[in-house]
Scaffold this motif. Structure first.
Motif, PDB file in Angstrom:
ATOM      1  N   THR A  30       0.812  -1.223   0.000  1.00 34.76           N
ATOM      2  CA  THR A  30       0.000   0.000   0.000  1.00 34.76           C
ATOM      3  C   THR A  30       0.841   1.266   0.000  1.00 34.76           C
ATOM      4  OG1 THR A  30      -1.753  -1.172   1.219  1.00 34.76           O
ATOM      5  CG2 THR A  30      -1.814   1.249   1.224  1.00 34.76           C
ATOM      6  N   VAL A  31       1.769   1.381   0.936  1.00 41.13           N
ATOM      7  CA  VAL A  31       2.503   2.631   1.100  1.00 41.13           C
ATOM      8  C   VAL A  31       3.461   2.881  -0.068  1.00 41.13           C
ATOM      9  CG1 VAL A  31       4.152   3.878   2.548  1.00 41.13           C
ATOM     10  CG2 VAL A  31       2.321   2.538   3.606  1.00 41.13           C
ATOM     11  N   LEU A  32       4.302   1.917  -0.378  1.00 45.04           N
ATOM     12  CA  LEU A  32       5.340   2.145  -1.386  1.00 45.04           C
ATOM     13  C   LEU A  32       4.801   2.343  -2.803  1.00 45.04           C
ATOM     14  CD1 LEU A  32       8.177  -0.264  -0.184  1.00 45.04           C
ATOM     15  CD2 LEU A  32       7.914   2.188   0.227  1.00 45.04           C
ATOM     16  N   PRO A  33       3.802   1.558  -3.265  1.00 49.94           N
ATOM     17  CA  PRO A  33       3.283   1.815  -4.616  1.00 49.94           C
ATOM     18  C   PRO A  33       2.755   3.244  -4.779  1.00 49.94           C
ATOM     19  CG  PRO A  33       2.582  -0.341  -3.868  1.00 49.94           C
ATOM     20  CD  PRO A  33       3.231   0.327  -2.687  1.00 49.94           C
ATOM     21  N   GLU A  34       2.047   3.744  -3.765  1.00 46.26           N
ATOM     22  CA  GLU A  34       1.550   5.124  -3.832  1.00 46.26           C
ATOM     23  C   GLU A  34       2.708   6.117  -3.828  1.00 46.26           C
ATOM     24  OE1 GLU A  34      -0.373   8.427  -0.901  1.00 46.26           O
ATOM     25  OE2 GLU A  34      -1.106   6.364  -0.640  1.00 46.26           O
ATOM     26  N   TRP A  35       3.715   5.847  -2.983  1.00 49.34           N
ATOM     27  CA  TRP A  35       4.844   6.773  -2.870  1.00 49.34           C
ATOM     28  C   TRP A  35       5.600   6.878  -4.197  1.00 49.34           C
ATOM     29  CZ3 TRP A  35      10.064   7.009  -3.498  1.00 49.34           C
ATOM     30  CH2 TRP A  35      10.710   8.117  -2.923  1.00 49.34           C
ATOM     31  N   VAL A  36       5.814   5.744  -4.858  1.00 45.46           N
ATOM     32  CA  VAL A  36       6.549   5.732  -6.127  1.00 45.46           C
ATOM     33  C   VAL A  36       5.814   6.549  -7.188  1.00 45.46           C
ATOM     34  CG1 VAL A  36       7.254   4.246  -8.043  1.00 45.46           C
ATOM     35  CG2 VAL A  36       7.777   3.583  -5.698  1.00 45.46           C
ATOM     36  N   LYS A  37       4.490   6.439  -7.202  1.00 45.28           N
ATOM     37  CA  LYS A  37       3.709   7.205  -8.182  1.00 45.28           C
ATOM     38  C   LYS A  37       3.829   8.708  -7.940  1.00 45.28           C
ATOM     39  CE  LYS A  37       0.179   3.672  -9.067  1.00 45.28           C
ATOM     40  NZ  LYS A  37      -1.262   3.311  -8.910  1.00 45.28           N
ATOM     41  N   ARG A  38       3.861   9.102  -6.659  1.00 44.90           N
ATOM     42  CA  ARG A  38       3.886  10.525  -6.318  1.00 44.90           C
ATOM     43  C   ARG A  38       5.298  11.115  -6.389  1.00 44.90           C
ATOM     44  NH1 ARG A  38      -0.488  12.874  -3.784  1.00 44.90           N
ATOM     45  NH2 ARG A  38      -2.243  11.497  -3.322  1.00 44.90           N
ATOM     46  N   HIS A  39       6.328  10.256  -6.275  1.00 45.76           N
ATOM     47  CA  HIS A  39       7.710  10.765  -6.200  1.00 45.76           C
ATOM     48  C   HIS A  39       8.629  10.015  -7.170  1.00 45.76           C
ATOM     49  CE1 HIS A  39       5.749  11.387  -2.243  1.00 45.76           C
ATOM     50  NE2 HIS A  39       6.360  12.548  -2.267  1.00 45.76           N
ATOM     51  N   PRO A  40       8.357  10.080  -8.447  1.00 52.07           N
ATOM     52  CA  PRO A  40       9.221   9.361  -9.411  1.00 52.07           C
ATOM     53  C   PRO A  40      10.641   9.889  -9.362  1.00 52.07           C
ATOM     54  CG  PRO A  40       7.757  10.915 -10.532  1.00 52.07           C
ATOM     55  CD  PRO A  40       7.298  10.863  -9.113  1.00 52.07           C
ATOM     56  N   GLY A  41      11.594   8.955  -9.232  1.00 54.46           N
ATOM     57  CA  GLY A  41      13.005   9.317  -9.235  1.00 54.46           C
ATOM     58  C   GLY A  41      13.541   9.809  -7.910  1.00 54.46           C
TER      59      GLY A  41
END
Length: 292
Positions: free
Chosen positions: A109-120
């Motif tokens: 839950t946490v990491l997939p959302e984080w990756v989408k919001r903070h690419p790179g």
């Protein structure tokens, strides 16, 4: 520097009898421990405190807890003995993959959302109260596995504890085979190195993971945590249970100041923020989030 009171020293390494901790000296120590690191020492913990500090008396060659207190509270004691005493009285219990639901929630839950919001971007995590390193190294394994499925994802971990003794162990990253038993077999093959002496029963975290963690000593009672960056995730599990409610509230307010908007904090399953005046919202059992 002179101690506040002359210390009655025994022959090196020799103590004629075990010293007893008087109610007066227990009061002095318990107040000091609370003021210094926020840990409550009720009367029921007197025997525990006495047993743990007997080792320091033997090491210093002292006959009484009064001598020990007078030395501890002197300028010399504050410089030389304070950290040793805190190492003896703090509880350091941890395991690899302790409370595994948290790691499932993190990766699903946490990491997939984080990756989408903070690419790179690089994920920043704080393992607060890391003890001997099992938690930050578990996080390293979990995050490394996530990185394999998500190219470009990177992370860094700050791991802190008040005890220099357990931090030294964490930095070596050496554990017994029984300690790493909760680690899945496939992760052991990737992230653990066996000793050349197979009979030793010891393993070590691989260098690639060790390089991801920065360890340092931190006292939660310090006004300034020495952090200049805000964090994406904090793991502070089974730590605040040792503090009273006012101290818990003050500590969590400090944590909040170091969290980015939308950041998460993972607490222990025996801990609750119910009734505390902190701007964190529950999103999963014992997982909270700072509002955006």
């Amino acid at each position: 520097m002179e101690a506040a009171r002359a210390v009655n020293m025994a022959e090196p390494g020799v103590i004629e009898h075990s010293a007893n901790l008087s109610a007066r000296d227990f009061g002095r120590l318990s107040r000091f421990i609370y003021d210094t690191c926020g840990i409550k020492m009720p009367d029921v913990k007197k025997t525990m405190l006495e047993a743990r500090l007997q080792k320091r008396l033997r090491s210093l060659g002292m006959h009484s807890f009064t001598d020990y207190c007078d030395f501890l509270f002197s300028p010399e004691g504050m410089e030389k003995e304070l950290v040793q005493m805190l190492d003896m009285v703090t509880t350091n219990k941890t395991d690899f993959f302790r409370e595994p639901d948290h790691f499932n929630y993190l990766t699903q839950t946490v990491l997939p959302e984080w990756v989408k919001r903070h690419p790179g971007a690089t994920l920043s995590i704080w393992s607060a109260g890391c003890s001997s390193g099992e938690e930050p190294y578990t996080l390293c394994m979990v995050l490394s596995e996530f990185a394999l499925r998500n190219p470009g994802f990177d992370f860094r971990i700050l791991a802190t504890d008040i005890s220099t003794r357990v931090l030294d162990k964490a930095k070596t990253a050496i554990y017994t085979e029984s300690q790493v038993e909760p680690v899945a077999v496939e992760l052991k093959k990737k992230y653990l190195l066996r000793s050349k002496d197979r009979s030793s029963g010891m393993v070590r975290i691989v260098p690639e993971l060790r390089e991801k963690v920065r360890f340092r000593r931190l006292n939660f009672m310090d006004e300034d945590f020495g952090m200049r960056e805000q964090l994406d995730i904090i793991f502070c599990r089974n730590v605040i249970i040792y503090f009273d409610r006012p101290t818990q509230e003050r500590l969590l307010q400090r944590f909040h100041r170091h969290m980015k908007p939308g950041a998460f904090i993972f607490m222990g399953h025996s801990e609750t923020l119910s009734g505390l005046n902190v701007p964190l919202v529950s999103v999963y059992p014992t997982v909270y989030r700072r509002a955006r």
